[in-house]
Scaffold this motif. Structure first.
Motif, PDB file in Angstrom:
ATOM      1  N   GLY A  71      -9.095 -66.739-118.169  1.00 40.74           N
ATOM      2  CA  GLY A  71      -9.317 -65.348-118.540  1.00 40.74           C
ATOM      3  C   GLY A  71     -10.452 -64.721-117.767  1.00 40.74           C
ATOM      4  N   LYS A  72     -10.730 -63.490-118.135  1.00 43.88           N
ATOM      5  CA  LYS A  72     -11.806 -62.769-117.475  1.00 43.88           C
ATOM      6  C   LYS A  72     -13.142 -63.390-117.846  1.00 43.88           C
ATOM      7  N   ARG A 104      -9.764 -57.528-112.887  1.00 36.07           N
ATOM      8  CA  ARG A 104      -8.539 -56.836-113.315  1.00 36.07           C
ATOM      9  C   ARG A 104      -7.356 -57.352-112.505  1.00 36.07           C
ATOM     10  N   SER A 126       1.025 -60.893-120.805  1.00 33.64           N
ATOM     11  CA  SER A 126       1.441 -61.018-122.197  1.00 33.64           C
ATOM     12  C   SER A 126       1.261 -62.456-122.658  1.00 33.64           C
ATOM     13  N   LEU A 177       4.216 -58.996-117.640  1.00 30.96           N
ATOM     14  CA  LEU A 177       3.046 -58.161-117.415  1.00 30.96           C
ATOM     15  C   LEU A 177       3.266 -56.779-118.016  1.00 30.96           C
ATOM     16  N   ARG A 202      -1.710 -56.255-117.638  1.00 26.46           N
ATOM     17  CA  ARG A 202      -2.315 -57.336-118.401  1.00 26.46           C
ATOM     18  C   ARG A 202      -1.223 -58.339-118.763  1.00 26.46           C
ATOM     19  N   ASP A 232      -1.239 -51.177-118.186  1.00 25.76           N
ATOM     20  CA  ASP A 232      -2.282 -50.707-119.090  1.00 25.76           C
ATOM     21  C   ASP A 232      -1.835 -49.438-119.792  1.00 25.76           C
ATOM     22  N   TYR A 258      -3.673 -56.595-110.897  1.00 25.77           N
ATOM     23  CA  TYR A 258      -2.857 -55.488-110.406  1.00 25.77           C
ATOM     24  C   TYR A 258      -1.533 -56.027-109.890  1.00 25.77           C
ATOM     25  N   PRO A 264      -2.393 -51.385-112.651  1.00 22.52           N
ATOM     26  CA  PRO A 264      -3.145 -52.380-113.426  1.00 22.52           C
ATOM     27  C   PRO A 264      -2.292 -52.897-114.574  1.00 22.52           C
TER      28      PRO A 264
END
Length: 159
Positions: free
Chosen positions: A146-147, A75, A91, A105, A89, A108, A77, A87
Protein backbone atom coordinates in the motif's frame (compact mmCIF):
# COMPACT_ATOMS: atom_id res chain seq x y z
CA UNK A 1 16.19 6.22 -5.34
CA UNK A 2 13.08 6.93 -7.36
CA UNK A 3 9.78 5.50 -6.21
CA UNK A 4 8.20 5.92 -9.64
CA UNK A 5 6.84 2.75 -11.21
CA UNK A 6 6.01 2.63 -14.92
CA UNK A 7 4.67 -0.67 -16.20
CA UNK A 8 4.01 -1.00 -19.92
CA UNK A 9 1.74 -3.67 -21.34
CA UNK A 10 2.16 -5.38 -24.70
CA UNK A 11 -0.38 -7.42 -26.70
CA UNK A 12 -0.49 -11.08 -25.66
CA UNK A 13 -2.67 -13.90 -27.00
CA UNK A 14 -2.46 -15.83 -23.71
CA UNK A 15 -3.92 -12.89 -21.78
CA UNK A 16 -6.72 -12.64 -24.35
CA UNK A 17 -7.55 -16.32 -23.85
CA UNK A 18 -7.54 -15.89 -20.07
CA UNK A 19 -9.90 -12.92 -20.43
CA UNK A 20 -12.18 -14.96 -22.70
CA UNK A 21 -12.46 -18.01 -20.43
CA UNK A 22 -15.53 -16.83 -18.42
CA UNK A 23 -17.49 -16.15 -21.62
CA UNK A 24 -16.44 -19.45 -23.16
CA UNK A 25 -17.66 -21.23 -20.02
CA UNK A 26 -20.92 -19.26 -20.23
CA UNK A 27 -21.40 -20.29 -23.85
CA UNK A 28 -20.83 -23.95 -22.92
CA UNK A 29 -23.44 -23.67 -20.16
CA UNK A 30 -25.94 -21.97 -22.49
CA UNK A 31 -25.50 -24.60 -25.19
CA UNK A 32 -26.13 -27.42 -22.68
CA UNK A 33 -28.83 -25.86 -20.48
CA UNK A 34 -31.08 -24.18 -23.04
CA UNK A 35 -32.93 -25.46 -26.05
CA UNK A 36 -31.31 -24.82 -29.44
CA UNK A 37 -33.70 -21.99 -30.26
CA UNK A 38 -33.06 -20.17 -26.97
CA UNK A 39 -29.32 -20.85 -26.94
CA UNK A 40 -28.61 -18.93 -30.15
CA UNK A 41 -29.17 -15.51 -28.54
CA UNK A 42 -26.99 -16.45 -25.56
CA UNK A 43 -24.25 -17.80 -27.82
CA UNK A 44 -24.24 -14.64 -29.95
CA UNK A 45 -23.96 -12.50 -26.81
CA UNK A 46 -21.18 -14.70 -25.39
CA UNK A 47 -19.28 -14.56 -28.68
CA UNK A 48 -19.52 -10.75 -28.77
CA UNK A 49 -18.26 -10.47 -25.18
CA UNK A 50 -15.46 -12.97 -25.88
CA UNK A 51 -14.24 -10.91 -28.83
CA UNK A 52 -14.52 -7.67 -26.82
CA UNK A 53 -12.50 -9.03 -23.89
CA UNK A 54 -9.91 -10.62 -26.18
CA UNK A 55 -9.38 -7.33 -28.04
CA UNK A 56 -9.39 -5.07 -24.97
CA UNK A 57 -7.33 -7.17 -22.56
CA UNK A 58 -5.29 -9.43 -24.84
CA UNK A 59 -4.64 -7.24 -27.88
CA UNK A 60 -4.79 -3.93 -25.90
CA UNK A 61 -7.00 -2.48 -28.62
CA UNK A 62 -10.10 -0.36 -28.27
CA UNK A 63 -11.09 2.78 -26.45
CA UNK A 64 -10.99 1.37 -22.89
CA UNK A 65 -7.84 -0.70 -23.34
CA UNK A 66 -5.18 0.04 -20.75
CA UNK A 67 -1.67 0.02 -22.18
CA UNK A 68 0.20 0.76 -18.97
CA UNK A 69 0.12 1.50 -15.26
CA UNK A 70 2.11 4.16 -13.47
CA UNK A 71 2.68 4.99 -9.81
CA UNK A 72 3.70 8.58 -9.12
CA UNK A 73 3.77 10.30 -5.74
CA UNK A 74 1.91 7.43 -4.12
CA UNK A 75 -0.94 7.41 -6.68
CA UNK A 76 -1.78 4.72 -9.25
CA UNK A 77 -2.65 5.88 -12.79
CA UNK A 78 -4.06 3.87 -15.68
CA UNK A 79 -2.62 4.88 -19.07
CA UNK A 80 -4.96 4.36 -22.02
CA UNK A 81 -4.29 3.98 -25.76
CA UNK A 82 -4.83 7.70 -26.40
CA UNK A 83 -2.09 8.53 -23.84
CA UNK A 84 -4.64 9.84 -21.32
CA UNK A 85 -4.03 9.01 -17.67
CA UNK A 86 -6.76 8.38 -15.12
CA UNK A 87 -6.08 8.13 -11.37
CA UNK A 88 -7.42 4.79 -10.15
CA UNK A 89 -7.56 2.82 -6.94
CA UNK A 90 -7.33 -0.98 -6.76
CA UNK A 91 -10.41 -2.85 -5.60
CA UNK A 92 -10.28 -5.46 -2.84
CA UNK A 93 -11.54 -7.87 -5.52
CA UNK A 94 -8.12 -7.71 -7.21
CA UNK A 95 -5.96 -10.82 -7.03
CA UNK A 96 -2.17 -10.62 -6.83
CA UNK A 97 0.07 -13.52 -7.76
CA UNK A 98 3.70 -13.97 -8.69
CA UNK A 99 3.00 -14.80 -12.32
CA UNK A 100 -0.60 -13.70 -12.85
CA UNK A 101 -2.28 -10.62 -11.40
CA UNK A 102 -5.93 -9.72 -11.96
CA UNK A 103 -6.66 -6.07 -11.19
CA UNK A 104 -10.00 -4.37 -10.84
CA UNK A 105 -9.36 -0.63 -10.85
CA UNK A 106 -11.92 2.03 -9.92
CA UNK A 107 -11.41 5.59 -11.19
CA UNK A 108 -11.26 8.16 -8.41
CA UNK A 109 -14.65 9.56 -7.52
CA UNK A 110 -16.65 6.53 -8.69
CA UNK A 111 -17.82 3.37 -7.01
CA UNK A 112 -19.45 1.50 -9.87
CA UNK A 113 -17.23 2.05 -12.94
CA UNK A 114 -14.25 -0.27 -13.11
CA UNK A 115 -11.41 -1.15 -15.45
CA UNK A 116 -10.02 -4.66 -15.55
CA UNK A 117 -6.38 -5.49 -16.22
CA UNK A 118 -4.67 -8.86 -16.47
CA UNK A 119 -0.91 -8.83 -15.88
CA UNK A 120 1.00 -11.93 -16.94
CA UNK A 121 4.71 -12.29 -16.24
CA UNK A 122 6.94 -13.93 -18.85
CA UNK A 123 7.37 -17.67 -18.40
CA UNK A 124 8.48 -20.63 -20.46
CA UNK A 125 4.88 -21.13 -21.70
CA UNK A 126 4.10 -17.52 -22.61
CA UNK A 127 5.94 -14.29 -23.24
CA UNK A 128 3.39 -12.48 -21.05
CA UNK A 129 2.14 -8.95 -21.50
CA UNK A 130 4.41 -7.27 -18.95
CA UNK A 131 7.16 -5.32 -20.73
CA UNK A 132 9.51 -5.05 -17.72
CA UNK A 133 9.29 -7.84 -15.12
CA UNK A 134 11.18 -5.74 -12.55
CA UNK A 135 8.53 -3.01 -12.72
CA UNK A 136 5.84 -5.71 -12.41
CA UNK A 137 7.49 -6.95 -9.21
CA UNK A 138 7.69 -3.41 -7.84
CA UNK A 139 4.03 -2.77 -8.69
CA UNK A 140 2.97 -5.98 -6.89
CA UNK A 141 4.97 -4.92 -3.84
CA UNK A 142 3.38 -1.47 -3.91
CA UNK A 143 -0.10 -3.00 -4.19
CA UNK A 144 0.55 -5.41 -1.32
CA UNK A 145 2.16 -2.92 1.02
CA UNK A 146 0.00 0.00 0.00
CA UNK A 147 0.82 3.65 0.10
CA UNK A 148 3.42 4.74 2.61
CA UNK A 149 1.71 5.98 5.72
CA UNK A 150 1.99 9.61 6.69
CA UNK A 151 5.00 10.36 8.83
CA UNK A 152 4.09 11.18 12.43
CA UNK A 153 4.59 14.79 13.32
CA UNK A 154 6.85 15.80 16.16
CA UNK A 155 5.10 19.03 17.01
CA UNK A 156 4.99 18.38 20.70
CA UNK A 157 4.43 21.30 22.97
CA UNK A 158 6.46 21.43 26.13
CA UNK A 159 5.27 23.47 29.11
Amino acid sequence: MSNRIELGLSPCTTVGLIASLPWLAFSAFVSVALSPGQAIAGLIFALAMTIRNFRRLGRTAGCNAIKGLCVRTGRLYAIFQDESEVPVRPSPASRLGAGLTLLKLHPDGTRFRAYHVILLAPSRWSKGNVVTPDQFRRLRQWLRLGKPSAQPTTDLEFP
